[in-house]
Scaffold this motif. Structure first.
Motif, PDB file in Angstrom:
ATOM      1  N   CYS A   1       1.083  -0.629  -0.146  1.00  0.00           N
ATOM      2  CA  CYS A   1      -0.341  -0.069   0.407  1.00  0.00           C
ATOM      3  C   CYS A   1       0.459   1.607  -0.162  1.00  0.00           C
ATOM      4  N   PHE A   2       0.877   2.214  -0.521  1.00  0.00           N
ATOM      5  CA  PHE A   2       1.450   3.169  -0.508  1.00  0.00           C
ATOM      6  C   PHE A   2       0.109   4.611  -1.075  1.00  0.00           C
ATOM      7  N   THR A   3       1.218   5.967  -0.265  1.00  0.00           N
ATOM      8  CA  THR A   3       0.507   7.385  -1.411  1.00  0.00           C
ATOM      9  C   THR A   3       0.649   7.696  -2.638  1.00  0.00           C
ATOM     10  N   SER A   4      -0.146   8.914  -3.367  1.00  0.00           N
ATOM     11  CA  SER A   4      -0.320   8.395  -4.813  1.00  0.00           C
ATOM     12  C   SER A   4      -0.336  10.159  -4.772  1.00  0.00           C
ATOM     13  N   LYS A   5       0.109  10.127  -5.268  1.00  0.00           N
ATOM     14  CA  LYS A   5      -0.522  12.260  -6.467  1.00  0.00           C
ATOM     15  C   LYS A   5      -0.313  12.046  -7.963  1.00  0.00           C
ATOM     16  N   ARG A   6      -0.266  11.251  -8.512  1.00  0.00           N
ATOM     17  CA  ARG A   6      -0.993  10.853 -10.028  1.00  0.00           C
ATOM     18  C   ARG A   6      -1.815  10.418 -10.311  1.00  0.00           C
ATOM     19  N   ASP A   7      -2.731  10.905  -9.720  1.00  0.00           N
ATOM     20  CA  ASP A   7      -4.468  11.287  -9.586  1.00  0.00           C
ATOM     21  C   ASP A   7      -4.374  13.156  -9.474  1.00  0.00           C
TER      22      ASP A   7
ATOM     23  N   ASP B   1      -4.277  14.378  -6.789  1.00  0.00           N
ATOM     24  CA  ASP B   1      -4.477  14.355  -4.618  1.00  0.00           C
ATOM     25  C   ASP B   1      -3.932  12.948  -4.542  1.00  0.00           C
ATOM     26  N   ALA B   2      -3.346  13.732  -3.060  1.00  0.00           N
ATOM     27  CA  ALA B   2      -2.932  12.470  -2.422  1.00  0.00           C
ATOM     28  C   ALA B   2      -4.258  11.348  -2.104  1.00  0.00           C
ATOM     29  N   GLU B   3      -3.541  10.162  -2.730  1.00  0.00           N
ATOM     30  CA  GLU B   3      -5.372   9.557  -2.320  1.00  0.00           C
ATOM     31  C   GLU B   3      -4.215   7.999  -1.571  1.00  0.00           C
ATOM     32  N   ILE B   4      -4.519   7.293  -1.344  1.00  0.00           N
ATOM     33  CA  ILE B   4      -4.399   5.651  -1.107  1.00  0.00           C
ATOM     34  C   ILE B   4      -4.217   4.495  -2.319  1.00  0.00           C
ATOM     35  N   TYR B   5      -3.155   3.891  -2.998  1.00  0.00           N
ATOM     36  CA  TYR B   5      -3.250   2.319  -3.706  1.00  0.00           C
ATOM     37  C   TYR B   5      -2.334   1.294  -2.559  1.00  0.00           C
ATOM     38  N   VAL B   6      -3.492   0.530  -3.299  1.00  0.00           N
ATOM     39  CA  VAL B   6      -2.654  -1.035  -3.050  1.00  0.00           C
ATOM     40  C   VAL B   6      -1.914  -1.325  -4.436  1.00  0.00           C
ATOM     41  N   MET B   7      -0.984  -1.963  -4.123  1.00  0.00           N
ATOM     42  CA  MET B   7      -0.442  -3.130  -5.839  1.00  0.00           C
ATOM     43  C   MET B   7       0.340  -4.211  -5.360  1.00  0.00           C
ATOM     44  N   ASP B   8       0.222  -4.711  -6.632  1.00  0.00           N
ATOM     45  CA  ASP B   8       1.185  -6.009  -6.470  1.00  0.00           C
ATOM     46  C   ASP B   8       2.208  -5.784  -5.878  1.00  0.00           C
TER      47      ASP B   8
ATOM     48  N   GLY C   1       5.048  -4.587  -8.282  1.00  0.00           N
ATOM     49  CA  GLY C   1       4.127  -3.113  -9.485  1.00  0.00           C
ATOM     50  C   GLY C   1       3.091  -3.404  -9.713  1.00  0.00           C
ATOM     51  N   GLY C   2       2.644  -4.718  -9.890  1.00  0.00           N
ATOM     52  CA  GLY C   2       1.561  -4.318 -11.105  1.00  0.00           C
ATOM     53  C   GLY C   2       0.692  -4.326 -10.153  1.00  0.00           C
ATOM     54  N   ASN C   3      -0.525  -3.992 -10.721  1.00  0.00           N
ATOM     55  CA  ASN C   3      -2.054  -3.579 -10.707  1.00  0.00           C
ATOM     56  C   ASN C   3      -2.852  -2.784  -9.721  1.00  0.00           C
ATOM     57  N   PRO C   4      -1.859  -1.361  -9.667  1.00  0.00           N
ATOM     58  CA  PRO C   4      -2.181  -0.703  -8.688  1.00  0.00           C
ATOM     59  C   PRO C   4      -3.631  -0.328  -8.661  1.00  0.00           C
ATOM     60  N   LYS C   5      -4.251  -0.290  -7.412  1.00  0.00           N
ATOM     61  CA  LYS C   5      -5.629   0.522  -7.688  1.00  0.00           C
ATOM     62  C   LYS C   5      -5.281   1.182  -6.364  1.00  0.00           C
ATOM     63  N   ARG C   6      -6.355   2.794  -6.325  1.00  0.00           N
ATOM     64  CA  ARG C   6      -6.426   3.218  -6.038  1.00  0.00           C
ATOM     65  C   ARG C   6      -7.962   3.168  -4.774  1.00  0.00           C
ATOM     66  N   LEU C   7      -7.694   3.338  -3.700  1.00  0.00           N
ATOM     67  CA  LEU C   7      -8.644   3.062  -2.431  1.00  0.00           C
ATOM     68  C   LEU C   7      -9.363   4.080  -2.096  1.00  0.00           C
ATOM     69  N   THR C   8      -8.731   5.239  -2.234  1.00  0.00           N
ATOM     70  CA  THR C   8      -9.766   6.395  -1.664  1.00  0.00           C
ATOM     71  C   THR C   8      -9.731   7.382  -2.655  1.00  0.00           C
ATOM     72  N   SER C   9     -10.205   8.213  -1.565  1.00  0.00           N
ATOM     73  CA  SER C   9     -10.829   9.758  -3.177  1.00  0.00           C
ATOM     74  C   SER C   9     -11.447  10.817  -2.677  1.00  0.00           C
ATOM     75  N   HIS C  10     -10.903  11.895  -1.968  1.00  0.00           N
ATOM     76  CA  HIS C  10     -11.065  12.386  -0.793  1.00  0.00           C
ATOM     77  C   HIS C  10     -10.041  13.366  -0.966  1.00  0.00           C
ATOM     78  N   ALA C  11     -10.900  14.585  -0.557  1.00  0.00           N
ATOM     79  CA  ALA C  11     -10.245  15.572  -1.366  1.00  0.00           C
ATOM     80  C   ALA C  11      -8.636  15.869   0.026  1.00  0.00           C
ATOM     81  N   GLY C  12      -7.806  16.460  -0.276  1.00  0.00           N
ATOM     82  CA  GLY C  12      -6.815  16.076   1.092  1.00  0.00           C
ATOM     83  C   GLY C  12      -5.763  15.248   0.400  1.00  0.00           C
ATOM     84  N   TYR C  13      -5.124  15.724   1.502  1.00  0.00           N
ATOM     85  CA  TYR C  13      -4.013  14.634   1.705  1.00  0.00           C
ATOM     86  C   TYR C  13      -4.280  13.547   2.457  1.00  0.00           C
ATOM     87  N   ASP C  14      -4.330  12.376   2.341  1.00  0.00           N
ATOM     88  CA  ASP C  14      -4.566  10.858   2.498  1.00  0.00           C
ATOM     89  C   ASP C  14      -3.310   9.960   2.125  1.00  0.00           C
TER      90      ASP C  14
END
Length: 187
Positions: free
Chosen positions: A111-117, A119-126, A129-142
């Motif tokens: 699990c990691f934090t990314s601003k690829r979209d 805003d700072a959101e939480i992601y999980v990947m294999d 590095g494969g199959n990254p999936k965004r978990l959160t979608s909230h304004a502000g830093y996660d």
């Protein structure tokens, strides 16, 4: 290098050695549960890394000379290596900040934090590095995510969009069931 680097050592303090490349900025190191790999975020592939280091050196900047502050450098990506720094492998390559990674307890996910979209959101990947999936979608830093002991949930911190309030939150590792942990706080 005037920027932080990643080091490892034995529990008794012996065998201190640098794991990161020595180039660019680094942060957020985490050992895989079996101890055979380590992940960390680095900007060493930034084409301007040497220039930024020289500018910081000329400005007299060094981590020990100033108060620690978080740097959301868009050149941060997550890398995996052996604990001695060998066999370095890039795990993320999306535009924007990727850092704050931690392994699941079974070592199969990160699990990691990314601003690829944007805003700072939480992601999980294999773990590869494969199959990254965004978990959160909230304004502000996660950010600052960690898996629960059974790897079914991810705990993280959420700051309000204005940065004035912070709340620990939890979400199922599949992205469902998100909730704040402090009652009455809607951050």
């Amino acid at each position: 290098n005037p920027f932080y680097q990643i080091y490892a050592m034995d529990a008794d303090g012996a065998n201190l050695h640098r794991v990161s490349t020595g180039v660019g900025k680094t942060t957020c190191a985490y050992f895989r549960p079996d101890g055979k790999k380590i992940i960390y975020a680095s900007t060493h592939l930034d084409p301007d890394a040497a220039k930024k280091e020289e500018e910081a050196r000329n400005a007299g900047e060094a981590p020990r000379d100033k108060k620690y502050q978080w740097d959301f450098d868009e050149q941060f990506d997550i890398f995996e290596a052996n604990p001695d720094g060998s066999e370095l492998k890039r795990l993320t390559d999306a535009a924007g900040y990727d850092a704050e990674g931690s392994y699941s307890h079974d070592g199969k996910k990160i699990c990691f934090t990314s601003k690829r979209d944007g805003d700072a959101e939480i992601y999980v990947m294999d773990a590869d590095g494969g199959n990254p999936k965004r978990l959160t979608s909230h304004a502000g830093y996660d950010g600052g995510p960690f898996f629960s002991p059974d790897d079914s949930k991810v705990i993280f911190r959420r700051f309000a969009a204005d940065g004035r309030a912070c709340n620990p939150c939890v979400i199922n590792a599949d992205g469902t069931g998100e909730r704040a942990l402090l009652e009455g706080d809607t951050v």
